[in-house]
Design a protein around this motif. Sequence first.
Motif, PDB file in Angstrom:
ATOM      1  N   PHE A  88       0.809  -1.218   0.000  1.00 50.17           N
ATOM      2  CA  PHE A  88       0.000   0.000   0.000  1.00 50.17           C
ATOM      3  C   PHE A  88       0.843   1.270   0.000  1.00 50.17           C
ATOM      4  CE2 PHE A  88      -2.564  -3.258   2.242  1.00 50.17           C
ATOM      5  CZ  PHE A  88      -3.602  -3.353   1.322  1.00 50.17           C
ATOM      6  N   MET A  89       2.116   1.167   0.413  1.00 49.73           N
ATOM      7  CA  MET A  89       2.940   2.356   0.578  1.00 49.73           C
ATOM      8  C   MET A  89       3.189   3.092  -0.739  1.00 49.73           C
ATOM      9  SD  MET A  89       3.510   3.057   3.677  1.00 49.73           S
ATOM     10  CE  MET A  89       1.798   2.529   3.823  1.00 49.73           C
ATOM     11  N   SER A  90       3.228   2.371  -1.839  1.00 53.47           N
ATOM     12  CA  SER A  90       3.521   3.013  -3.119  1.00 53.47           C
ATOM     13  C   SER A  90       2.277   3.606  -3.781  1.00 53.47           C
ATOM     14  CB  SER A  90       4.149   1.988  -4.078  1.00 53.47           C
ATOM     15  OG  SER A  90       3.242   0.912  -4.321  1.00 53.47           O
ATOM     16  N   LEU A  91       1.120   3.388  -3.169  1.00 49.64           N
ATOM     17  CA  LEU A  91      -0.130   3.844  -3.779  1.00 49.64           C
ATOM     18  C   LEU A  91      -0.468   5.263  -3.316  1.00 49.64           C
ATOM     19  CD1 LEU A  91      -2.215   0.581  -3.275  1.00 49.64           C
ATOM     20  CD2 LEU A  91      -1.017   1.332  -5.347  1.00 49.64           C
ATOM     21  N   PRO A  92      -1.124   6.039  -4.171  1.00 46.72           N
ATOM     22  CA  PRO A  92      -1.508   7.405  -3.777  1.00 46.72           C
ATOM     23  C   PRO A  92      -2.691   7.391  -2.813  1.00 46.72           C
ATOM     24  CG  PRO A  92      -2.345   6.912  -5.969  1.00 46.72           C
ATOM     25  CD  PRO A  92      -1.479   5.740  -5.581  1.00 46.72           C
ATOM     26  N   ARG A  93      -2.853   8.482  -2.092  1.00 46.48           N
ATOM     27  CA  ARG A  93      -3.973   8.596  -1.156  1.00 46.48           C
ATOM     28  C   ARG A  93      -5.314   8.545  -1.883  1.00 46.48           C
ATOM     29  NH1 ARG A  93      -0.445  12.512   1.157  1.00 46.48           N
ATOM     30  NH2 ARG A  93       0.286  11.920   3.234  1.00 46.48           N
ATOM     31  N   SER A  94      -5.318   8.885  -3.164  1.00 51.14           N
ATOM     32  CA  SER A  94      -6.563   8.839  -3.925  1.00 51.14           C
ATOM     33  C   SER A  94      -7.052   7.408  -4.121  1.00 51.14           C
ATOM     34  CB  SER A  94      -6.370   9.505  -5.293  1.00 51.14           C
ATOM     35  OG  SER A  94      -5.338   8.849  -6.030  1.00 51.14           O
ATOM     36  N   PRO A 341      -8.739  -1.230  -7.757  1.00 51.28           N
ATOM     37  CA  PRO A 341      -8.180  -2.556  -7.460  1.00 51.28           C
ATOM     38  C   PRO A 341      -6.719  -2.452  -7.039  1.00 51.28           C
ATOM     39  CG  PRO A 341      -9.388  -2.576  -9.535  1.00 51.28           C
ATOM     40  CD  PRO A 341      -9.255  -1.138  -9.138  1.00 51.28           C
ATOM     41  N   VAL A 342      -6.323  -3.303  -6.096  1.00 50.87           N
ATOM     42  CA  VAL A 342      -4.941  -3.337  -5.615  1.00 50.87           C
ATOM     43  C   VAL A 342      -4.468  -4.777  -5.631  1.00 50.87           C
ATOM     44  CG1 VAL A 342      -3.415  -2.956  -3.635  1.00 50.87           C
ATOM     45  CG2 VAL A 342      -5.233  -1.308  -4.141  1.00 50.87           C
ATOM     46  N   ARG A 343      -3.375  -5.015  -6.340  1.00 51.00           N
ATOM     47  CA  ARG A 343      -2.798  -6.354  -6.400  1.00 51.00           C
ATOM     48  C   ARG A 343      -1.732  -6.488  -5.314  1.00 51.00           C
ATOM     49  NH1 ARG A 343      -2.567 -10.742  -9.679  1.00 51.00           N
ATOM     50  NH2 ARG A 343      -0.619 -11.940  -9.765  1.00 51.00           N
ATOM     51  N   LEU A 344      -1.855  -7.507  -4.472  1.00 45.38           N
ATOM     52  CA  LEU A 344      -0.929  -7.725  -3.373  1.00 45.38           C
ATOM     53  C   LEU A 344       0.213  -8.637  -3.801  1.00 45.38           C
ATOM     54  CD1 LEU A 344      -3.592  -8.290  -0.555  1.00 45.38           C
ATOM     55  CD2 LEU A 344      -2.453  -6.155  -1.206  1.00 45.38           C
ATOM     56  N   LYS A 410       3.286   7.691   4.567  1.00 46.79           N
ATOM     57  CA  LYS A 410       2.432   8.847   4.275  1.00 46.79           C
ATOM     58  C   LYS A 410       1.018   8.669   4.802  1.00 46.79           C
ATOM     59  CE  LYS A 410       1.562   6.942  -0.336  1.00 46.79           C
ATOM     60  NZ  LYS A 410       1.918   7.084  -1.756  1.00 46.79           N
ATOM     61  N   PHE A 411       0.678   7.439   5.221  1.00 39.61           N
ATOM     62  CA  PHE A 411      -0.645   7.188   5.789  1.00 39.61           C
ATOM     63  C   PHE A 411      -0.652   7.307   7.314  1.00 39.61           C
ATOM     64  CE2 PHE A 411      -0.514   4.507   1.882  1.00 39.61           C
ATOM     65  CZ  PHE A 411      -1.457   5.214   1.149  1.00 39.61           C
ATOM     66  N   ALA A 412       0.480   7.677   7.892  1.00 37.36           N
ATOM     67  CA  ALA A 412       0.554   7.775   9.357  1.00 37.36           C
ATOM     68  C   ALA A 412      -0.210   8.987   9.858  1.00 37.36           C
ATOM     69  CB  ALA A 412       2.009   7.852   9.790  1.00 37.36           C
TER      70      ALA A 412
END
Length: 470
Positions: A88-94, A341-344, A410-412
């Motif tokens: 998730f860290m590389s994904l934007p807040r959007s 969608p997010v691929r893990l 960035k999500f902290a």
Amino acid sequence: MSTSTLSAILAFGVAVAAYCFLAPANTANVPRIGPKPSFLGNTSKSFFSKHSLQLLEEGYAKYRDGLYSLWTTDMDRVIVSPLFMKDFMSLPRSVVRLTASIRHAGPYTGMDIPAYEEIVYALNKKLEGMQSSQGGFKVAVFPQMIELVTCASARVFVGPELCRNPDWLATATGYTLDVAKVTTDLNRYYRIFHPFIAPFLKSRQQIKTRFTLAKKLLAPLIESRRSKANPPSPDMIQWLVDTATGSDATTDNIVRRMLFLNMAAIHTTAEVLTHNIFELCERSETLQMLREEMLEALPENSSVRLTTLNSDLKKTDSFIKESHRLNPLGFMTFNRHLVAPVRLHNGVTLPANTYISINHYSRQRDPDVYPEPLLFDALRFYRLRQQSGESEQHQFASISSTEPWWGVGKFACPGRQWASAQVKLVLMAVLLGFDIGFPEGQSKKPERVVQAEKLRTSFTQQIILKRRER
């Protein structure tokens, strides 16, 4: 067609539309713990609410390093291991949106912590008209912590003009409690009916009343800050006025944001402090150790500075973190909504409209993560900081993918440093000014009660405060 028939058809249509809007994402490729979502959803009397801890512990036992679906009170979620945080860290807040957050925490400035003086003032003011009991003052802990945190926040949020104004303090405190009451009231009903029920709740009406008073109090201050007649003030309302643009810059929206920030800053911090106080009343040896550290860090007549809180109270910081480890406010953290969608990394793709969370409660009691996890060790994290290269790690406000209490990267939570400072400031004011203990005949802290995703502590438990000389 009769009016009653038309109303029934309309109500059914609205319910179907609401269900389609709130329907969980299709996560058929993810194993499930507990029952599947139903058409109507869940309420505070649901299966999950009654068995949440058992379901989460079952999920952790089976899928500790994996993921699974869980139908909670307010939504269907995928519970993910902290090992997936890197995905998730590389994904934007959007894409990874916060379901509840403090987006505008403002600067954590290097003030001389005038909030400490406000806490001492508020505590002494509270006790002025009280009669002593058992040689001291008997106070209910949680309401008192709410008041003290509100006073500390007010000094930093609205500055010296309003920080001691009783109407503002009552509004800030009341708004926080009213929002919690709205949530409790709504959770009695199925979620698809919330839009129709909310406008008629007494707690919802009270929030509107609070907003009206808050605007009356804040509007002159906002206009004064906009005029720039005086030098800029190092507080939150000045920051909001200076940085807000577009519709965010309207007085109404600044007032709403200020109330939201108060809510975010007050309630959870007060709960953390309540557990700290309970633990100290039960552990006199720890109380004395922390008091000695505070006295050494704060010579008489000196002011409290950030260096005092960040560098000189390492044992206190460790105690706070250990208390929070064993007394979390809820079972889950990192509550997010995936809008794409997010691929893990394990090959599983989570579809859009998936809600995710991390079960941190079970992890904090995992012997593979924390040796003797059920033992309260006030210096657990202090000793970890003594290791080579670890002096700045393992703090209460630290963020880590293995301890995602505050989120990660960035999500902290951007307000975590201020929350940590508030907890230390209140503990200093209480421990340096008073001896504390449970009422006569009590030696153990009250048991906590499971309520769906939350762990509720006693909001009525009292302690005895006895003034002491420094």
